[in-house]
Design an enzyme around this catalytic site. Structure first.
Site, mmCIF file in Angstrom:
data_model
loop_
_atom_site.group_PDB
_atom_site.id
_atom_site.type_symbol
_atom_site.label_atom_id
_atom_site.label_comp_id
_atom_site.label_asym_id
_atom_site.label_seq_id
_atom_site.Cartn_x
_atom_site.Cartn_y
_atom_site.Cartn_z
ATOM 1 N N ASP A 10 -10.162 56.280 -7.912
ATOM 2 C CA ASP A 10 -10.252 57.384 -6.940
ATOM 3 C C ASP A 10 -11.619 57.510 -6.256
ATOM 4 O OD1 ASP A 10 -7.743 57.723 -7.965
ATOM 5 O OD2 ASP A 10 -8.002 59.793 -8.622
ATOM 6 N N LYS A 108 -1.164 57.202 -6.262
ATOM 7 C CA LYS A 108 -0.604 58.060 -7.325
ATOM 8 C C LYS A 108 -0.628 59.504 -6.860
ATOM 9 C CE LYS A 108 -5.038 58.475 -9.620
ATOM 10 N NZ LYS A 108 -5.215 59.922 -9.374
ATOM 11 N N CYS A 153 -9.070 61.783 -13.911
ATOM 12 C CA CYS A 153 -8.343 60.542 -13.626
ATOM 13 C C CYS A 153 -8.890 59.352 -14.396
ATOM 14 C CB CYS A 153 -8.306 60.303 -12.124
ATOM 15 S SG CYS A 153 -7.244 61.548 -11.331
#
Ligand code: VGL
Ligand code: ZN
Length: 205
Positions: A10, A108, A153
């Site tokens: 991310d 995602k 994450c």
């Protein structure tokens, strides 16, 4: 084929300082991620990629507060600022990131009904992103993971990587966390270590 892949979590504009979910020091990991990229053949990036009506956004729950925890279809869900909306600038990779050698991107959080912190599964472990099978198909057995955010994450991706049987290294210099509660990052790192993860502070591919 080198069986050791790099997994970048991310590294997106909305998670950089100044973004709606800016992670303190998040920009500092970009040059470190670029240096790692030079040492790997297989480089996978996850991308938080939400529809505008995503259930993790506080704005989609009138009367609820930012960072409040709610029950979202049976799962505990922290309510976040609007972030990483599909096809918007905030969802794109940090401009300084050397994306040219990223082998594959796994989006995602695309299902509005359920969040997905891990790059492998949604938070209910109901649906797979296909990441584990793809890695195995490439002959990958070992992962070095870094990115944002350590306590969300990165943590859930690393725990799933270990559960899926990958040798898992966490490159802490290129991780930054949110620390909604003081100590969240330290606890996340400890959980990863307790699950069998290796903390590394130098590049070894
Ligand atoms: C993340 C909160 C919400 C992360 C994503 O990338 O760690 N955190 N969505
Ligand atoms: Zn998100």
């Amino acid at each position: 084929m080198n069986p050791h892949a790099l997994l970048l979590i991310d590294l997106q504009n909305d998670f950089l300082p100044g973004g709606p979910l800016g992670v303190p020091g998040g920009d500092e990991v970009i040059p470190l991620a670029n240096a790692l990229i030079d040492n790997f053949e297989t480089i996978v990036a996850t991308q938080d990629w939400h529809p505008a009506n995503h259930g993790s956004f506080a704005a989609n729950h009138p009367g609820r507060e930012l960072y409040e925890t709610i029950d979202l279809h049976g799962l505990s869900q922290t309510l976040w600022p609007i972030h990483c909306v599909q096809q918007t600038g905030g969802a794109y990779f940090a401009p300084g990131l050397d994306t040219r050698r990223i082998t594959r991107v796994f989006p995602k959080g695309t299902d509005a009904e359920i969040d997905s912190y891990s790059g492998f599964f949604d938070n209910g472990h109901r649906q797979s992103t296909g990441l584990a099978d793809w890695l195995r198909k490439q002959g990958i057995t070992e992962l070095t993971i870094c990115g944002l955010a350590t306590d969300y994450c990165v943590k859930f991706t690393a725990l799933d990587a270990l559960a899926e049987g990958f040798t898992t290294n966490l490159y802490l210099p290129a991780c930054r966390g949110v620390n909604l509660q003081p100590g969240d990052v330290d606890r996340a790192v400890q959980e990863i270590v307790d699950a069998g993860g290796n903390l590394i502070d130098s590049i070894r591919s």
